[in-house]
Design a protein around this motif. Structure first.
Motif, mmCIF file in Angstrom:
data_model
loop_
_atom_site.group_PDB
_atom_site.id
_atom_site.type_symbol
_atom_site.label_atom_id
_atom_site.label_comp_id
_atom_site.label_asym_id
_atom_site.label_seq_id
_atom_site.Cartn_x
_atom_site.Cartn_y
_atom_site.Cartn_z
ATOM 1 N N CYS A 70 45.761 22.647 81.024
ATOM 2 C CA CYS A 70 46.045 22.689 79.590
ATOM 3 C C CYS A 70 44.738 22.787 78.809
ATOM 4 C CB CYS A 70 46.812 21.445 79.167
ATOM 5 S SG CYS A 70 47.190 21.375 77.399
ATOM 6 N N ASN A 110 49.576 23.513 76.656
ATOM 7 C CA ASN A 110 50.478 24.077 77.657
ATOM 8 C C ASN A 110 51.647 23.110 77.799
ATOM 9 O OD1 ASN A 110 51.794 25.179 79.808
ATOM 10 N ND2 ASN A 110 50.126 24.941 81.285
ATOM 11 N N ASP A 111 52.668 23.328 77.017
ATOM 12 C CA ASP A 111 53.786 22.385 76.964
ATOM 13 C C ASP A 111 54.653 22.398 78.216
ATOM 14 O OD1 ASP A 111 53.048 21.479 74.452
ATOM 15 O OD2 ASP A 111 54.220 23.032 73.421
ATOM 16 N N ARG A 112 54.371 23.326 79.143
ATOM 17 C CA ARG A 112 55.139 23.377 80.394
ATOM 18 C C ARG A 112 54.257 23.046 81.593
ATOM 19 N NH1 ARG A 112 58.404 28.848 80.772
ATOM 20 N NH2 ARG A 112 59.291 27.695 82.524
ATOM 21 N N SER A 113 53.123 22.428 81.339
ATOM 22 C CA SER A 113 52.212 22.087 82.426
ATOM 23 C C SER A 113 52.841 21.040 83.345
ATOM 24 C CB SER A 113 50.897 21.547 81.862
ATOM 25 O OG SER A 113 50.077 21.039 82.900
ATOM 26 N N CYS A 119 52.001 17.371 82.379
ATOM 27 C CA CYS A 119 52.433 16.744 81.126
ATOM 28 C C CYS A 119 52.904 15.286 81.275
ATOM 29 C CB CYS A 119 53.530 17.578 80.465
ATOM 30 S SG CYS A 119 52.916 18.998 79.526
#
Length: 281
Positions: free
Chosen positions: A35, A261-264, A267
């Protein structure tokens, strides 16, 4: 081939930390794979961590344990698994005792869970050490230039630490990197993992010769411990590709654009979750 270079490292080594004065592979990977916003929070803004994930806690603890085993072997002593375990346990206890940075797990792992898993893995590792190689006692910490195809160093060097340097019975000297994982790696990941590329580049300076090989020793966190050993090769073209990536990464960082990166995959245990949730505000 090692190319002659002239870089004033005096001001570089007196660093403000990773990602500012120098690159580390961890920082490069954070920006390129995990991210960009996490990179900014960690290396540019230097925000305090809000939490830490069990994979990082366990990986760091295992590394300390395996280094102690290597120290025994390098001195001609039998490896002391009990000492290695105590080091691992101490590292895990210290992490869990830090009330300012809580340890979080996506699988509900506790201190005792990690310690028990670590003990099994250490015992298995000691029982399955390669018999045809010995670790060398050399400085593992390095600061090396990242050279482009013309032999010109990029603005920031690469700083890191080799997990293990070994000499085989036939005199070859190679680099080994320890990893812990819940699953075996795919052939695609092995072929494209940039850490091998970075450390093969660095190893040429550290060893003052081209490493004979690079190998990942992957310790599997399965019910029954296992070790996968992956030998990795890189072509000159792949080396140049890595250097180009770092060069372009530098430009992106200087531009000051850091997207979340909200789909990492990282997270759930991100150390800056609250800062990230407020980012758009």
């Amino acid at each position: 081939m090692v190319t002659a270079f002239k870089v004033d490292f005096a001001s570089v080594v007196n660093d403000l930390g990773e990602g500012v004065r120098h690159h580390s592979f961890s920082a490069i990977s954070t920006f390129a794979e995990i991210c960009q916003l996490q990179y900014r929070f960690k290396y540019i803004d230097r925000l305090p961590q809000e939490q830490i994930g069990t994979p990082l806690v366990f990986g760091s603890a295992m590394n300390a344990a395996l280094v102690s085993i290597d120290e025994d072997l390098a001195k001609g002593r039998p490896p002391r698994a009990d000492v290695a375990y105590q080091l691992l346990r101490s590292h895990i206890e210290k992490a869990f005792a830090n009330r300012f940075v809580p340890v979080v797990s996506t699988h509900g792992e506790t201190l005792e869970d990690l310690s028990a898993k670590g003990r099994k893995m250490i015992d298995f590792y000691v029982e399955n050490l390669p018999t045809d190689e010995v670790p060398l006692e050399i400085p593992r910490r390095f600061t090396v230039p990242i050279l482009d195809e013309k032999g010109v160093a990029l603005p920031r060097p690469l700083v890191g630490e080799l997990d293990r340097v070994v000499k085989t019975e036939d005199g070859r000297i190679g680099i080994v990197d320890w990893k812990t994982s819940s699953a075996r790696w795919s052939g695609d990941r092995i072929a494209k993992d940039d850490q091998a590329t970075a450390y093969l580049l660095a190893g040429e300076f550290v060893l003052e010769q081209k490493p004979a090989f690079f190998r990942y020793d992957l310790l599997l966190k399965t019910v029954k411990p296992a070790i996968e050993r992956y030998y990795v090769e890189r072509t000159e073209r792949e080396m140049r590709r890595f250097v180009k990536k770092v060069s372009e990464l530098d430009k992106a960082i200087q531009a000051g654009a850091f997207l979340p990166n909200d789909r990492s995959f990282a997270c759930p245990t991100c150390p800056f979750r609250n800062a990230c949730s407020k980012w758009q505000d």
